[in-house]
Write a protein that holds these residues in place. Structure first.
Motif, mmCIF file in Angstrom:
data_model
loop_
_atom_site.group_PDB
_atom_site.id
_atom_site.type_symbol
_atom_site.label_atom_id
_atom_site.label_comp_id
_atom_site.label_asym_id
_atom_site.label_seq_id
_atom_site.Cartn_x
_atom_site.Cartn_y
_atom_site.Cartn_z
ATOM 1 N N PHE A 74 94.853 -105.218 -3.700
ATOM 2 C CA PHE A 74 94.301 -104.475 -4.843
ATOM 3 C C PHE A 74 94.926 -103.083 -4.911
ATOM 4 O O PHE A 74 95.349 -102.625 -5.985
ATOM 5 C CB PHE A 74 92.775 -104.363 -4.693
ATOM 6 C CG PHE A 74 92.059 -103.822 -5.890
ATOM 7 C CD1 PHE A 74 91.294 -104.660 -6.701
ATOM 8 C CD2 PHE A 74 92.113 -102.469 -6.221
ATOM 9 C CE1 PHE A 74 90.623 -104.158 -7.807
ATOM 10 C CE2 PHE A 74 91.446 -101.963 -7.328
ATOM 11 C CZ PHE A 74 90.695 -102.818 -8.123
ATOM 12 N N ARG A 75 95.006 -102.413 -3.761
ATOM 13 C CA ARG A 75 95.552 -101.049 -3.739
ATOM 14 C C ARG A 75 97.019 -101.032 -4.154
ATOM 15 O O ARG A 75 97.467 -100.119 -4.850
ATOM 16 C CB ARG A 75 95.389 -100.438 -2.341
ATOM 17 C CG ARG A 75 93.952 -100.061 -2.021
ATOM 18 C CD ARG A 75 93.776 -99.729 -0.549
ATOM 19 N NE ARG A 75 94.560 -98.582 -0.106
ATOM 20 C CZ ARG A 75 94.139 -97.318 -0.185
ATOM 21 N NH1 ARG A 75 92.958 -97.042 -0.694
ATOM 22 N NH2 ARG A 75 94.913 -96.332 0.239
ATOM 23 N N ARG A 76 97.773 -102.061 -3.740
ATOM 24 C CA ARG A 76 99.186 -102.096 -4.128
ATOM 25 C C ARG A 76 99.335 -102.391 -5.627
ATOM 26 O O ARG A 76 100.178 -101.794 -6.297
ATOM 27 C CB ARG A 76 99.936 -103.142 -3.290
ATOM 28 C CG ARG A 76 100.176 -102.708 -1.865
ATOM 29 C CD ARG A 76 100.974 -101.424 -1.772
ATOM 30 N NE ARG A 76 102.353 -101.562 -2.249
ATOM 31 C CZ ARG A 76 103.187 -100.562 -2.489
ATOM 32 N NH1 ARG A 76 102.781 -99.307 -2.306
ATOM 33 N NH2 ARG A 76 104.419 -100.770 -2.914
ATOM 34 N N MET A 77 98.526 -103.308 -6.140
ATOM 35 C CA MET A 77 98.629 -103.629 -7.564
ATOM 36 C C MET A 77 98.195 -102.453 -8.443
ATOM 37 O O MET A 77 98.625 -102.323 -9.582
ATOM 38 C CB MET A 77 97.777 -104.869 -7.899
ATOM 39 C CG MET A 77 98.269 -106.164 -7.290
ATOM 40 S SD MET A 77 99.974 -106.598 -7.736
ATOM 41 C CE MET A 77 100.865 -106.117 -6.258
ATOM 42 N N GLN A 78 97.340 -101.616 -7.922
ATOM 43 C CA GLN A 78 96.850 -100.449 -8.661
ATOM 44 C C GLN A 78 97.475 -99.158 -8.109
ATOM 45 O O GLN A 78 96.874 -98.093 -8.191
ATOM 46 C CB GLN A 78 95.322 -100.372 -8.539
ATOM 47 C CG GLN A 78 94.579 -101.541 -9.167
ATOM 48 C CD GLN A 78 94.538 -101.426 -10.684
ATOM 49 O OE1 GLN A 78 94.393 -100.341 -11.233
ATOM 50 N NE2 GLN A 78 94.691 -102.548 -11.364
ATOM 51 N N ARG A 79 98.689 -99.273 -7.549
ATOM 52 C CA ARG A 79 99.238 -98.135 -6.809
ATOM 53 C C ARG A 79 99.509 -96.937 -7.713
ATOM 54 O O ARG A 79 99.526 -95.793 -7.234
ATOM 55 C CB ARG A 79 100.490 -98.516 -6.044
ATOM 56 C CG ARG A 79 101.641 -99.067 -6.867
ATOM 57 C CD ARG A 79 102.725 -99.543 -5.914
ATOM 58 N NE ARG A 79 103.803 -100.254 -6.586
ATOM 59 C CZ ARG A 79 103.733 -101.541 -6.944
ATOM 60 N NH1 ARG A 79 102.622 -102.243 -6.727
ATOM 61 N NH2 ARG A 79 104.754 -102.137 -7.535
ATOM 62 N N ALA A 80 99.682 -97.164 -9.017
ATOM 63 C CA ALA A 80 99.898 -96.041 -9.917
ATOM 64 C C ALA A 80 98.697 -95.091 -9.872
ATOM 65 O O ALA A 80 98.847 -93.877 -10.036
ATOM 66 C CB ALA A 80 100.115 -96.545 -11.344
ATOM 67 N N ARG A 81 97.523 -95.661 -9.650
ATOM 68 C CA ARG A 81 96.318 -94.829 -9.587
ATOM 69 C C ARG A 81 96.146 -94.155 -8.235
ATOM 70 O O ARG A 81 95.349 -93.236 -8.093
ATOM 71 C CB ARG A 81 95.076 -95.682 -9.891
ATOM 72 C CG ARG A 81 95.023 -96.145 -11.356
ATOM 73 C CD ARG A 81 93.986 -97.224 -11.554
ATOM 74 N NE ARG A 81 92.698 -96.815 -11.032
ATOM 75 C CZ ARG A 81 91.812 -97.654 -10.512
ATOM 76 N NH1 ARG A 81 92.071 -98.939 -10.448
ATOM 77 N NH2 ARG A 81 90.669 -97.206 -10.073
ATOM 78 N N LEU A 82 96.874 -94.629 -7.223
ATOM 79 C CA LEU A 82 96.754 -94.035 -5.890
ATOM 80 C C LEU A 82 97.516 -92.726 -5.782
ATOM 81 O O LEU A 82 97.187 -91.875 -4.968
ATOM 82 C CB LEU A 82 97.290 -95.009 -4.827
ATOM 83 C CG LEU A 82 96.332 -96.103 -4.380
ATOM 84 C CD1 LEU A 82 97.063 -97.096 -3.485
ATOM 85 C CD2 LEU A 82 95.158 -95.515 -3.627
ATOM 86 N N GLY A 83 98.545 -92.585 -6.610
ATOM 87 C CA GLY A 83 99.335 -91.362 -6.573
ATOM 88 C C GLY A 83 99.902 -91.112 -5.188
ATOM 89 O O GLY A 83 100.470 -92.005 -4.556
ATOM 90 N N ASP A 84 99.689 -89.895 -4.703
ATOM 91 C CA ASP A 84 100.222 -89.511 -3.390
ATOM 92 C C ASP A 84 99.231 -89.761 -2.262
ATOM 93 O O ASP A 84 99.417 -89.252 -1.158
ATOM 94 C CB ASP A 84 100.604 -88.015 -3.390
ATOM 95 C CG ASP A 84 101.742 -87.745 -4.354
ATOM 96 O OD1 ASP A 84 102.544 -88.667 -4.572
ATOM 97 O OD2 ASP A 84 101.816 -86.617 -4.884
#
Ligand SMILES: [Zn+2]
Ligand SMILES: [Zn+2]
Length: 261
Positions: A74-84
Motif C-alpha cells: 500500500f505504501r509503495r503504491m501510494q508513495r507519491a503521498r509519502l513524499g520524503d
C-alpha cells in the motif's frame, strides 16, 4: 492532545466478517501487530498505511504479521503521498523479525518489480529491552508462547498515559508487575471462559486469567481481545467478576487517554 488508541481488529486468529486479528493503532502512526488485512482494516478508522512510522510486532505467528506485505505494498503504491517520509521501522522479537520482514519482501518480489522495492528498517528486540519509538517510551518483557514474544508497556510522555499490550501469552503472573498501574491494558482471552489445562503448551489465556492480571496490576481498564469464541455477554460477565472495568472492544473503537495522575 490525548493519547489515542484505535482498535483496528480485535478478533482471534481467524476473524469473522467485519473484523481483523487483534491489532491496534497508536496516535494514528504506530501500528501494533499486523492482522490479516491491517492495511484495509485501517481505512474505515480514517487512517491508512502511508501515515505509519513504526510497526511493533508482538510475535511472529501468522495472524500477527500476515498483513505486513500488504502494508508495505500500500505504501509503495501510494508513495507519491509519502513524499520524503522515512522508511517504515519494524520492531519485533529478535529471534524471528528479520526473517519475517525478509519473507514479506520476497512475497512482494522486490527483486523483480522495482515499483514495490522497499527496505524497511528492522529492529530486532530482545525481551526486556527499552526503546524510544516516536514520541513513546516503550518497555518490553517476555511472554510465554511457543515462539518468542514481546509484551509492550508504552508511555506517552506528553500525556502521561500508559498502555500495556500482552500479545499472545499463557497466564504469567510476572506480567502483573510489568503492567502495574497502566491506564489501558489490552490482553488476549483466546481460550474464552475455560482456563487452559496446567500442562498446556498452547501459550494462551482465558478471559478470567487476563482479568486476574488486570486486577493484580491495578490497571485503569482492561480490553479483552483475540478471543476465539463464546457469547460476549458471558465472557464479559466472567471477566468483570474478577476485574470490574473490563470491556470487549469492537473493530474501529477508539479509546482516548489523558493519563491517571
Ligand atoms: Zn494470535
Ligand atoms: Zn500466537
Amino acid at each position: 492532545m490525548p493519547t489515542e488508541l484505535t482498535f483496528i481488529g480485535t478478533a482471534g486468529c481467524t476473524p469473522p466478517a467485519g473484523n481483523d486479528t487483534a491489532c491496534f493503532l497508536l496516535n494514528g502512526h504506530v501500528l501494533i501487530d499486523c492482522g490479516w488485512c491491517a492495511a484495509l482494516s485501517m481505512l474505515p478508522t480514517g487512517h491508512d498505511p502511508t501515515q505509519l512510522t513504526d510497526v511493533l510486532i508482538t510475535h511472529c505467528h501468522h495472524d500477527h504479521y500476515m498483513g505486513l506485505a500488504s502494508v508495505l505494498f500500500f505504501r509503495r503504491m501510494q508513495r507519491a503521498r509519502l513524499g520524503d517520509a522515512a522508511e517504515l521501522r519494524i520492531f519485533g522479537p529478535a529471534e524471528d523479525i528479520e526473517r519475517v520482514v525478509e519473507l514479506a519482501r520476497a512475497y512482494l518480489q522486490v527483486d523483480r518489480f522495482s515499483a514495490v522495492q522497499t527496505t524497511p528498517e528492522v529492529i530486532a528486540v530482545t525481551p526486556g529491552e527499552a526503546l524510544t519509538i516516536g514520541e513513546f517510551e516503550v518497555q518490553t518483557a517476555p511472554t510465554q508462547h511457543p515462539v518468542q514474544g514481546l509484551a509492550y508497556r508504552i508511555l506517552d510522555p506528553q500525556t502521561g498515559a500508559t498502555i500495556g499490550i500482552s500479545g499472545d501469552t499463557a497466564y504469567l503472573p510476572a506480567l502483573a508487575e510489568f503492567f502495574r498501574g497502566v491506564d489501558l491494558l489490552i490482553m488476549e482471552g483466546s481460550t474464552g471462559l475455560t482456563d487452559p489445562p496446567a500442562d498446556s503448551t498452547s501459550g494462551h489465556s482465558s478471559v478470567v486469567q487476563s482479568a486476574r492480571i488486570a486486577r493484580d496490576a491495578k490497571v485503569g481498564r482492561l480490553a479483552l481481545v483475540h478471543i476465539g469464541g463464546g457469547a460476549r455477554e458471558e465472557l464479559l460477565a466472567a471477566a468483570s467478576e474478577v476485574f470490574a472495568d473490563a470491556f470487549l472492544p469492537g473493530p474501529g473503537e477508539v479509546v482516548t487517554l489523558e493519563g491517571r495522575a
